[in-house]
Design an enzyme around this catalytic site. Structure first.
Site: not given
Ligand SMILES: NC(=O)C1=CN([C@@H]2O[C@H](COP(=O)(O)OP(=O)(O)OC[C@H]3O[C@@H](n4cnc5c(N)ncnc54)[C@H](O)[C@@H]3O)[C@@H](O)[C@H]2O)C=CC1
Ligand SMILES: O=C(O)C1=N[C@H](C(=O)O)C[C@H](O)C1
Length: 234
Positions: A131, A135
């Site tokens: 990743h 992350k």
């Molecule tokens: N389940 C899935 O299909 C996927 C899961 N993810 C997960 O989603 C999460 C977010 O990923 P990204 O958007 O890439 O990260 P990112 O870091 O770009 O976005 C996270 C956001 O949450 C904000 N944040 C911080 N404190 C907060 C609060 N108290 N309330 C609301 N927001 C707050 C941050 O300021 C940031 O803008 C990660 O845990 C990642 O692993 C990411 C991609 C796919």
């Molecule tokens: O943090 C990410 O970007 C992603 N997080 C998810 C994970 O922890 O598996 C899903 C995806 O791989 C992207």
């Protein structure tokens, strides 16, 4: 449908674009320091925030009767509590470590392969996830789901470990390389050959589309669900 985005980072912004294209309205965007927000204006909330706040966001939604789609990874020590609260409040809740259709097919393929390899003890399983460097959690939620799929279906393994090899333990290597959206590889290795299955995300669109489809699906439903329910697979 009126959507609240909890977390407006890379995923929140991608979800916004897809949701609007599908005719939905974003009524609330919550990011860091936006602590006192009113969730009740939304039909559904989609949380892609950070591990330390995800459970609090989910709790807030369920306590206010708003169904919630949770994509944040790294908070699963509190998953059982979220399930209990959802049942108590008769709410709607879906967590998925990965919302993309391709990965959910890959999860099923991984379980089937583990079942087939169960009797072939000359093969050792290893896993790698790659990743982007921002992350926060390791291993990825997706890698954990893949490891659980192998442990459930292969008697050679009963736990997983990050960067460590041990008896009956499935080793997961987590690499961080700039701009990689998410690559997961499962290897079965013997002295004579290697079998590899791999999923490579080219961008974040697949995760975001899956999350919006899950949000559309949960409206009017009560209970704790997963992506197999939404996609009718597995
Ligand atoms: N389940 C899935 O299909 C996927 C899961 N993810 C997960 O989603 C999460 C977010 O990923 P990204 O958007 O890439 O990260 P990112 O870091 O770009 O976005 C996270 C956001 O949450 C904000 N944040 C911080 N404190 C907060 C609060 N108290 N309330 C609301 N927001 C707050 C941050 O300021 C940031 O803008 C990660 O845990 C990642 O692993 C990411 C991609 C796919
Ligand atoms: O943090 C990410 O970007 C992603 N997080 C998810 C994970 O922890 O598996 C899903 C995806 O791989 C992207």
């Amino acid at each position: 449908m009126k959507i609240a985005l909890l977390g407006y980072g890379k995923m929140g912004k991608t979800i916004e674009q897809i949701a609007i294209k599908r005719g939905h309205e974003i009524v609330l965007k919550v990011d860091k320091n936006d602590d006192a927000y009113d969730i009740t204006q939304a039909d559904v909330a989609i949380d892609f925030s950070i591990p330390t706040v995800a459970f609090n966001n989910i709790t807030n939604c369920l306590n206010n009767g708003v169904p919630v789609i949770s994509g944040t990874t790294g908070w699963l020590q509190d998953y059982d509590k979220a399930v209990e609260l959802c049942k108590e409040k008769e709410g709607g809740f879906i967590y998925a470590s990965n919302f993309s259709l391709g990965v959910n097919i890959f999860f099923e393929l991984n379980k089937t392969l583990a079942k087939m390899m169960n009797t072939l003890k000359q093969y050792n399983v290893t896993m790698e996830e790659i990743h982007h460097t921002q992350k926060l959690d390791a291993p990825s939620g997706t890698a954990i789901t893949l490891a659980e799929g192998i442990i459930e279906n292969h008697s050679g393994y009963d736990n997983w470990k990050l960067d460590e090899a041990a008896e009956k333990s499935l080793p997961i290597v987590a690499k961080r390389i700039e701009d990689v959206p998410g690559t997961h590889t499962v290897n079965y290795e013997s002295e004579v050959d290697t079998i590899t299955i791999e999923h490579t995300a080219h961008n974040r669109q697949g995760f975001a589309l899956g999350a919006v489809i899950a949000a559309e699906w949960i409206i009017g439903k009560k209970g704790v669900f997963n992506m197999n329910d939404v996609l009718n697979i597995g």
